[in-house]
Scaffold this motif. Sequence first.
Motif, PDB file in Angstrom:
ATOM      1  N   UNK A 192      -2.442 -59.323  29.587  1.00 26.90           N
ATOM      2  CA  UNK A 192      -2.325 -58.966  27.727  1.00 26.90           C
ATOM      3  C   UNK A 192      -1.905 -57.095  27.304  1.00 26.90           C
ATOM      4  N   UNK A 193      -0.883 -56.980  27.361  1.00 24.33           N
ATOM      5  CA  UNK A 193      -0.696 -55.439  27.099  1.00 24.33           C
ATOM      6  C   UNK A 193      -1.093 -55.444  25.598  1.00 24.33           C
ATOM      7  N   UNK A 194      -1.415 -53.859  25.038  1.00 28.01           N
ATOM      8  CA  UNK A 194      -2.145 -53.612  23.848  1.00 28.01           C
ATOM      9  C   UNK A 194      -1.452 -52.264  23.678  1.00 28.01           C
ATOM     10  N   UNK A 195      -0.526 -51.930  22.455  1.00 25.77           N
ATOM     11  CA  UNK A 195       0.220 -51.365  22.541  1.00 25.77           C
ATOM     12  C   UNK A 195      -0.645 -50.076  21.744  1.00 25.77           C
ATOM     13  N   UNK A 228       5.374 -46.859  24.517  1.00 25.38           N
ATOM     14  CA  UNK A 228       5.627 -47.786  25.743  1.00 25.38           C
ATOM     15  C   UNK A 228       4.466 -47.454  26.245  1.00 25.38           C
ATOM     16  N   UNK A 229       3.705 -47.018  25.603  1.00 22.27           N
ATOM     17  CA  UNK A 229       2.415 -46.715  25.568  1.00 22.27           C
ATOM     18  C   UNK A 229       1.466 -47.968  25.248  1.00 22.27           C
ATOM     19  N   UNK A 230       0.908 -48.078  26.594  1.00 18.52           N
ATOM     20  CA  UNK A 230       0.696 -49.667  26.293  1.00 18.52           C
ATOM     21  C   UNK A 230      -1.354 -50.022  27.681  1.00 18.52           C
ATOM     22  N   UNK A 242      -0.227 -48.214  31.124  1.00 17.95           N
ATOM     23  CA  UNK A 242       1.098 -47.622  31.147  1.00 17.95           C
ATOM     24  C   UNK A 242       1.704 -47.163  29.850  1.00 17.95           C
ATOM     25  N   UNK A 243       2.145 -45.837  30.690  1.00 21.86           N
ATOM     26  CA  UNK A 243       2.919 -44.775  29.686  1.00 21.86           C
ATOM     27  C   UNK A 243       4.947 -45.002  30.515  1.00 21.86           C
ATOM     28  N   UNK A 244       5.505 -44.390  29.698  1.00 20.12           N
ATOM     29  CA  UNK A 244       6.612 -43.691  29.961  1.00 20.12           C
ATOM     30  C   UNK A 244       7.938 -44.735  29.497  1.00 20.12           C
ATOM     31  N   UNK A 245       9.335 -44.939  29.326  1.00 17.62           N
ATOM     32  CA  UNK A 245      10.599 -45.753  29.765  1.00 17.62           C
ATOM     33  C   UNK A 245      10.892 -45.001  31.188  1.00 17.62           C
ATOM     34  N   UNK A 246      11.509 -44.167  30.948  1.00 12.77           N
ATOM     35  CA  UNK A 246      12.565 -43.403  31.968  1.00 12.77           C
ATOM     36  C   UNK A 246      11.646 -43.080  33.500  1.00 12.77           C
ATOM     37  N   UNK A 247       9.902 -42.509  33.315  1.00 11.14           N
ATOM     38  CA  UNK A 247       9.336 -42.022  34.286  1.00 11.14           C
ATOM     39  C   UNK A 247       8.353 -43.259  33.473  1.00 11.14           C
ATOM     40  N   UNK A 294      -6.203 -43.057  27.203  1.00 12.68           N
ATOM     41  CA  UNK A 294      -5.377 -43.857  26.520  1.00 12.68           C
ATOM     42  C   UNK A 294      -5.447 -43.257  24.808  1.00 12.68           C
ATOM     43  N   UNK A 295      -3.982 -42.669  24.536  1.00 13.78           N
ATOM     44  CA  UNK A 295      -4.289 -41.672  23.115  1.00 13.78           C
ATOM     45  C   UNK A 295      -3.145 -42.790  22.516  1.00 13.78           C
ATOM     46  N   UNK A 296      -3.945 -42.253  20.522  1.00 15.59           N
ATOM     47  CA  UNK A 296      -3.616 -42.972  19.793  1.00 15.59           C
ATOM     48  C   UNK A 296      -4.565 -44.124  19.159  1.00 15.59           C
ATOM     49  N   UNK A 297      -5.648 -44.917  19.833  1.00 12.22           N
ATOM     50  CA  UNK A 297      -6.086 -45.801  19.313  1.00 12.22           C
ATOM     51  C   UNK A 297      -7.070 -46.090  18.156  1.00 12.22           C
ATOM     52  N   UNK A 298      -6.906 -46.739  17.436  1.00 11.20           N
ATOM     53  CA  UNK A 298      -7.573 -47.219  15.937  1.00 11.20           C
ATOM     54  C   UNK A 298      -8.642 -46.555  16.587  1.00 11.20           C
ATOM     55  N   UNK A 299      -9.623 -45.365  15.952  1.00 12.03           N
ATOM     56  CA  UNK A 299     -10.568 -45.515  15.659  1.00 12.03           C
ATOM     57  C   UNK A 299     -11.438 -46.460  16.352  1.00 12.03           C
ATOM     58  N   UNK A 300     -11.621 -47.971  15.488  1.00  8.95           N
ATOM     59  CA  UNK A 300     -12.522 -48.895  15.989  1.00  8.95           C
ATOM     60  C   UNK A 300     -12.385 -49.168  17.361  1.00  8.95           C
ATOM     61  N   UNK A 301     -11.306 -49.806  17.582  1.00 10.31           N
ATOM     62  CA  UNK A 301     -10.921 -49.939  18.867  1.00 10.31           C
ATOM     63  C   UNK A 301     -11.133 -49.224  20.094  1.00 10.31           C
ATOM     64  N   UNK A 302     -10.986 -48.194  19.701  1.00 10.72           N
ATOM     65  CA  UNK A 302     -11.722 -47.311  20.568  1.00 10.72           C
ATOM     66  C   UNK A 302     -13.195 -46.670  20.854  1.00 10.72           C
ATOM     67  N   UNK A 303     -14.427 -46.869  19.552  1.00 10.24           N
ATOM     68  CA  UNK A 303     -15.030 -47.025  20.258  1.00 10.24           C
ATOM     69  C   UNK A 303     -15.724 -48.715  20.720  1.00 10.24           C
TER      70      UNK A 303
END
Length: 180
Positions: free
Chosen positions: A31-34, A93-95, A106-111, A154-163
Amino acid sequence: MDPSATAPTVATGPVAPSTPDVTLFGDGGLDWRPVSPKLATARFVVLGCVAVLPLLGALALAIFVSAWLWLAVAFVVVVVGWVAWVIGRQVPMISWAETAEELVIRKGRLFRTVVSVPYGRLQFVDVQSGPLARKFGMATVELHTASPESGGQIPGLPTEVAEQLRERLAARGESQRAGL
């Protein structure tokens, strides 16, 4: 009559529970989460701030020094456009996904890069949020293990989700280490 057809099957050991496959391409049943789409906006803001000075410098030189320096302006515009295109392609592509035993990033589209961090190896989980990330309501979750190469972020998570993720990972890491 074939004797192997009537022979009972014998289990040779404990059967491991089925876990999803972590694959380089495809979802692997996870269950990949973007990450938040606001991460792209924040990166565009940084790109704009970084690109302003070279663009203004190239414009000033082209206007006041030589008409040939319009090529420098065109070059800066092309580079900024290319970087903006890359940002627009990379961020979706970051999830990340949580399994029973590990956190997978996982990260990256080409690499493509896939990092699996077992909960039992976690030493601590760090949540960071700079001024721009706070403005957009985002944070970065960084996973620290004994080996610097085996961590992840994991960059760019909503603050509540990150906590919430930090709390879950800390609890799972503690319970996994207790079983050692």
